[in-house]
Motif scaffolding. Structure first.
Motif, PDB file in Angstrom:
ATOM      1  N   PHE A 187      -9.594  13.058   0.400  1.00 58.03           N
ATOM      2  CA  PHE A 187      -9.193  13.918  -0.716  1.00 58.03           C
ATOM      3  C   PHE A 187      -7.873  14.574  -0.348  1.00 58.03           C
ATOM      4  CE2 PHE A 187      -9.049  18.306  -2.377  1.00 58.03           C
ATOM      5  CZ  PHE A 187      -9.047  18.045  -3.739  1.00 58.03           C
ATOM      6  N   PHE A 188      -6.874  14.460  -1.255  1.00 57.12           N
ATOM      7  CA  PHE A 188      -5.597  15.124  -1.011  1.00 57.12           C
ATOM      8  C   PHE A 188      -5.609  16.455  -1.763  1.00 57.12           C
ATOM      9  CE2 PHE A 188      -1.130  16.149  -1.779  1.00 57.12           C
ATOM     10  CZ  PHE A 188      -0.632  16.015  -0.484  1.00 57.12           C
ATOM     11  N   PRO A 189      -5.471  17.599  -1.041  1.00 62.36           N
ATOM     12  CA  PRO A 189      -5.575  18.905  -1.703  1.00 62.36           C
ATOM     13  C   PRO A 189      -4.384  19.214  -2.616  1.00 62.36           C
ATOM     14  CG  PRO A 189      -5.031  19.178   0.623  1.00 62.36           C
ATOM     15  CD  PRO A 189      -5.249  17.702   0.400  1.00 62.36           C
ATOM     16  N   SER A 190      -4.693  19.942  -3.699  1.00 66.70           N
ATOM     17  CA  SER A 190      -3.645  20.405  -4.628  1.00 66.70           C
ATOM     18  C   SER A 190      -4.115  21.730  -5.206  1.00 66.70           C
ATOM     19  CB  SER A 190      -3.426  19.373  -5.743  1.00 66.70           C
ATOM     20  OG  SER A 190      -4.632  19.098  -6.422  1.00 66.70           O
ATOM     21  N   ALA A 200       0.833  -1.213   0.000  1.00 66.99           N
ATOM     22  CA  ALA A 200       0.000   0.000   0.000  1.00 66.99           C
ATOM     23  C   ALA A 200       0.864   1.259   0.000  1.00 66.99           C
ATOM     24  CB  ALA A 200      -0.912  -0.023   1.217  1.00 66.99           C
ATOM     25  N   PRO A 201       0.396   2.335  -0.650  1.00 64.92           N
ATOM     26  CA  PRO A 201      -0.853   2.393  -1.400  1.00 64.92           C
ATOM     27  C   PRO A 201      -0.687   1.911  -2.847  1.00 64.92           C
ATOM     28  CG  PRO A 201       0.184   4.551  -1.379  1.00 64.92           C
ATOM     29  CD  PRO A 201       1.083   3.640  -0.592  1.00 64.92           C
ATOM     30  N   ALA A 202      -1.712   1.216  -3.353  1.00 63.30           N
ATOM     31  CA  ALA A 202      -1.735   0.843  -4.776  1.00 63.30           C
ATOM     32  C   ALA A 202      -2.150   2.093  -5.559  1.00 63.30           C
ATOM     33  CB  ALA A 202      -2.746  -0.274  -5.004  1.00 63.30           C
ATOM     34  N   VAL A 203      -1.251   2.574  -6.420  1.00 58.64           N
ATOM     35  CA  VAL A 203      -1.532   3.813  -7.167  1.00 58.64           C
ATOM     36  C   VAL A 203      -2.189   3.466  -8.509  1.00 58.64           C
ATOM     37  CG1 VAL A 203      -0.543   5.903  -8.189  1.00 58.64           C
ATOM     38  CG2 VAL A 203       0.429   4.963  -6.075  1.00 58.64           C
ATOM     39  N   ILE A 204      -3.350   4.081  -8.759  1.00 57.09           N
ATOM     40  CA  ILE A 204      -4.065   3.895 -10.037  1.00 57.09           C
ATOM     41  C   ILE A 204      -4.098   5.238 -10.753  1.00 57.09           C
ATOM     42  CG2 ILE A 204      -6.244   3.241 -11.131  1.00 57.09           C
ATOM     43  CD1 ILE A 204      -6.793   1.400  -8.773  1.00 57.09           C
ATOM     44  N   ARG A 249     -14.805  -3.612  -2.511  1.00 56.26           N
ATOM     45  CA  ARG A 249     -13.510  -4.236  -2.195  1.00 56.26           C
ATOM     46  C   ARG A 249     -13.041  -3.893  -0.777  1.00 56.26           C
ATOM     47  NH1 ARG A 249     -10.653  -5.509  -7.185  1.00 56.26           N
ATOM     48  NH2 ARG A 249      -8.979  -6.291  -5.854  1.00 56.26           N
ATOM     49  N   LYS A 250     -13.852  -3.071  -0.076  1.00 59.26           N
ATOM     50  CA  LYS A 250     -13.571  -2.696   1.325  1.00 59.26           C
ATOM     51  C   LYS A 250     -12.179  -2.065   1.487  1.00 59.26           C
ATOM     52  CE  LYS A 250     -17.521  -4.550   2.258  1.00 59.26           C
ATOM     53  NZ  LYS A 250     -18.671  -3.647   2.193  1.00 59.26           N
ATOM     54  N   LYS A 251     -11.832  -1.171   0.570  1.00 59.10           N
ATOM     55  CA  LYS A 251     -10.521  -0.510   0.600  1.00 59.10           C
ATOM     56  C   LYS A 251     -10.643   0.900   1.180  1.00 59.10           C
ATOM     57  CE  LYS A 251      -8.370  -3.903  -1.483  1.00 59.10           C
ATOM     58  NZ  LYS A 251      -7.422  -4.732  -0.732  1.00 59.10           N
ATOM     59  N   LYS A 252      -9.553   1.330   1.805  1.00 61.85           N
ATOM     60  CA  LYS A 252      -9.462   2.717   2.275  1.00 61.85           C
ATOM     61  C   LYS A 252      -8.875   3.514   1.103  1.00 61.85           C
ATOM     62  CE  LYS A 252      -7.839   5.412   6.218  1.00 61.85           C
ATOM     63  NZ  LYS A 252      -6.922   5.433   7.374  1.00 61.85           N
ATOM     64  N   VAL A 253      -9.651   4.462   0.577  1.00 65.29           N
ATOM     65  CA  VAL A 253      -9.297   5.115  -0.698  1.00 65.29           C
ATOM     66  C   VAL A 253      -9.002   6.603  -0.501  1.00 65.29           C
ATOM     67  CG1 VAL A 253     -10.082   5.571  -3.068  1.00 65.29           C
ATOM     68  CG2 VAL A 253     -10.799   3.462  -1.913  1.00 65.29           C
ATOM     69  N   ILE A 298       1.260  10.464  -2.414  1.00 65.48           N
ATOM     70  CA  ILE A 298       1.722   9.106  -2.076  1.00 65.48           C
ATOM     71  C   ILE A 298       2.321   9.092  -0.662  1.00 65.48           C
ATOM     72  CG2 ILE A 298       3.422   7.306  -2.628  1.00 65.48           C
ATOM     73  CD1 ILE A 298       3.032   8.075  -5.614  1.00 65.48           C
ATOM     74  N   ALA A 299       3.111  10.118  -0.352  1.00 63.95           N
ATOM     75  CA  ALA A 299       3.723  10.203   0.992  1.00 63.95           C
ATOM     76  C   ALA A 299       2.641  10.288   2.063  1.00 63.95           C
ATOM     77  CB  ALA A 299       4.643  11.426   1.062  1.00 63.95           C
ATOM     78  N   ASP A 300       1.613  11.091   1.816  1.00 64.06           N
ATOM     79  CA  ASP A 300       0.524  11.246   2.777  1.00 64.06           C
ATOM     80  C   ASP A 300      -0.291   9.951   2.895  1.00 64.06           C
ATOM     81  OD1 ASP A 300      -0.976  13.199   4.511  1.00 64.06           O
ATOM     82  OD2 ASP A 300      -2.609  12.531   3.209  1.00 64.06           O
ATOM     83  N   ALA A 301      -0.494   9.279   1.753  1.00 67.05           N
ATOM     84  CA  ALA A 301      -1.259   8.018   1.745  1.00 67.05           C
ATOM     85  C   ALA A 301      -0.552   6.951   2.585  1.00 67.05           C
ATOM     86  CB  ALA A 301      -1.455   7.537   0.311  1.00 67.05           C
ATOM     87  N   LYS A 302       0.784   6.922   2.517  1.00 62.21           N
ATOM     88  CA  LYS A 302       1.552   5.942   3.314  1.00 62.21           C
ATOM     89  C   LYS A 302       1.359   6.206   4.809  1.00 62.21           C
ATOM     90  CE  LYS A 302       5.137   4.778  -0.059  1.00 62.21           C
ATOM     91  NZ  LYS A 302       6.492   5.078  -0.556  1.00 62.21           N
ATOM     92  N   LYS A 303       1.437   7.490   5.174  1.00 62.69           N
ATOM     93  CA  LYS A 303       1.284   7.857   6.593  1.00 62.69           C
ATOM     94  C   LYS A 303      -0.121   7.543   7.098  1.00 62.69           C
ATOM     95  CE  LYS A 303       4.258  11.904   6.300  1.00 62.69           C
ATOM     96  NZ  LYS A 303       4.107  13.340   6.105  1.00 62.69           N
ATOM     97  N   SER A 304      -1.098   7.672   6.213  1.00 58.94           N
ATOM     98  CA  SER A 304      -2.512   7.499   6.607  1.00 58.94           C
ATOM     99  C   SER A 304      -3.023   6.081   6.416  1.00 58.94           C
ATOM    100  CB  SER A 304      -3.393   8.464   5.802  1.00 58.94           C
ATOM    101  OG  SER A 304      -2.896   9.774   5.877  1.00 58.94           O
TER     102      SER A 304
END
Length: 456
Positions: free
Chosen positions: A159-162, A99-103, A128-132, A176-182
């Motif tokens: 939602f990751f702000p940009s 994780a995270p699987a990046v699409i 799929r019961k995934k945390k997205v 991606i860095a934030d997704a790993k931490k979360s």
């Protein structure tokens, strides 16, 4: 999707079905009709030629001519080859990675990428019961980032702000860095589109792909562009290592040429098909089920899944208990059933999956698919008082006229609704006699069966 192709082929298949004997001439005539139907459906010529050739080879061999039921055998050959050209079986997303699987979502502007990100996020979270988490790297289109934020809130995912001052690669690396931490399971990346394929766009998305190394790169394409959908997907496939295709706006595509061409031309599987604007309008693409629908054999498996997934089990249980105790099925209960059907996309969505509808007159199918019937029925019930909904026997002529005026319709429409209510009430009585299990099965089955209600 496929309405025109189904209409054209259902007659041919029906003529073949009952044949006790087939000749090579019969087969030539049938394949000629299949060929014309495919070309009219805007299927790419190389796909049509390959498909017809494979059908002919199998049809004039032992498999069909020597069969005890040659008509049925030929239909099976056509179905098998249609399935094969679309990819044989459903292709799952590969999420079996750290994780995270990046699409990464790619495609032209206007194809529906951002909406598809929202739909896919909902599907992954619920099925799929995934945390997205979702992130937008589209720094060019006004309000693209805001649109994705709204969708993320709607489907309840992170939602990751940009913002449009950042570089796409910088945005996605930070996400991606934030997704790993979360501890996020899946990160969906929305990218910028252009009105046409250009070098700058391709260079940017190639750099983005190289920087983030996604496990899935999905090409989102508007099915209504027909053969162009397959050609655009091919161009993207030459620039990027695509893992699959998402066909959007399939509810507006009566021909279906894109679905039959994309896999053959790109070599990439169609993984999902999108319908409508609603966030639940995304389905896994099952080639074998689609082939059945094209040949007017229906798609009962998808219909069952749709009913299973979207019927409110608590409401069904309460209604089952109510009727099992001998209490009367009233108009409040009928309204609940109609609202659930509406949530499943209306009668048109259910009818689309029922077998044998290729020969239903077009004006009837149009009326159903426009989806006006169920909202009209709900409006009539809402125009009644609470007492009238609980006690339908109170509805005399003057009350029916008042209800019709309140719902903006005619007393004849109210009478028609009451006739349908009486049919449903009778059905409920029969199901109640089958015990609680029979009731639950019947209630869920009834959601599909309501497609048989009479129309004007």
């Amino acid at each position: 999707m496929f309405e025109s192709l189904t209409q054209r082929l259902s007659g041919t298949m029906e003529r073949l079905r009952g044949r006790g004997r087939l000749t090579e001439e019969n087969i030539r005539e049938a394949t000629r009709e299949v060929r014309i139907a495919l070309l009219e459906a805007d299927v790419a010529l190389p796909v049509v030629q390959a498909l017809i050739e494979r059908i002919k080879v199998r049809a004039v061999g032992q498999e069909v001519l020597k069969s005890l039921t040659p008509g049925q055998a030929l239909i099976k050959v056509v179905r098998d080859e249609l399935t094969a050209v679309m990819g044989a079986q459903a292709t799952e997303l590969n999420l079996n990675v750290p994780a995270p699987a990046v699409i990464l979502m790619a495609g032209l502007q206007g194809a529906g990428k951002t909406t598809t990100v929202g739909k896919l996020a909902k599907l992954l979270k619920e099925k799929r019961k995934k945390k997205v988490m979702v992130v937008s790297a589209d720094v060019y289109r006004p309000a693209a980032i805001e649109q994705l934020k709204t969708l993320a809130e709607q489907v309840d995912v992170r939602f990751f702000p940009s913002d449009n001052t950042q570089q796409p690669v910088e945005i996605v690396r930070a996400a991606i860095a934030d997704a790993k931490k979360s501890f996020i399971d899946v990160l969906l990346v929305d990218t910028a589109g252009r009105l046409a394929i250009d070098e700058a766009m391709m260079a940017e998305i190639k750099a983005l792909h190289a920087a983030v190394n996604p496990v899935e790169t999905l090409f989102v394409v508007d099915s209504m562009t027909g053969q162009d959908a397959a050609n655009t997907a091919k161009a993207f496939g030459e620039a990027l290592p695509l893992t699959g295709v998402v066909l959007t706006k399939t509810d507006g595509d009566a021909r279906g040429g894109a679905a039959l061409s994309v896999r053959y031309i790109t070599g990439k599987p169609i993984k999902f098909v999108g319908t409508g604007e609603k966030v639940d309008g995304l389905d896994v693409f099952h080639p074998e089920r689609v082939a059945g629908r094209i040949l007017d054999m229906g798609d009962v498996l998808s219909l069952v899944e749709q009913v299973e997934g979207q019927v409110d089990k608590d409401k069904a249980q309460k209604l089952a208990e109510k009727v099992a105790k001998g209490k009367k099925f009233d108009l409040n209960d009928m309204r609940d059933q109609l609202e659930q059907m509406q949530n499943m996309g209306g009668i048109g969505s259910l009818m689309d999956k029922l077998p044998g509808l290729g020969n239903v007159p077009e004006h009837l199918k149009q009326q159903v698919s426009q989806g006006k019937e169920v909202p009209r029925m709900i409006a009539i019930i809402n125009s009644m008082t609470k007492k009238e909904r609980r006690n339908p026997n109170l509805l005399n002529g003057s009350r029916r006229s008042r209800i019709a005026a309140g719902a903006g319709t005619t007393p004849a429409e109210v009478n028609k609704l009451m006739k349908q209510y009486m049919q449903m009430e009778k059905m409920m009585g029969k199901m109640a006699r089958g015990g609680m299990k029979g009731m639950m099965r019947g209630l869920q089955g009834m959601m599909g069966g309501m497609g048989r209600m009479p129309f004007r």
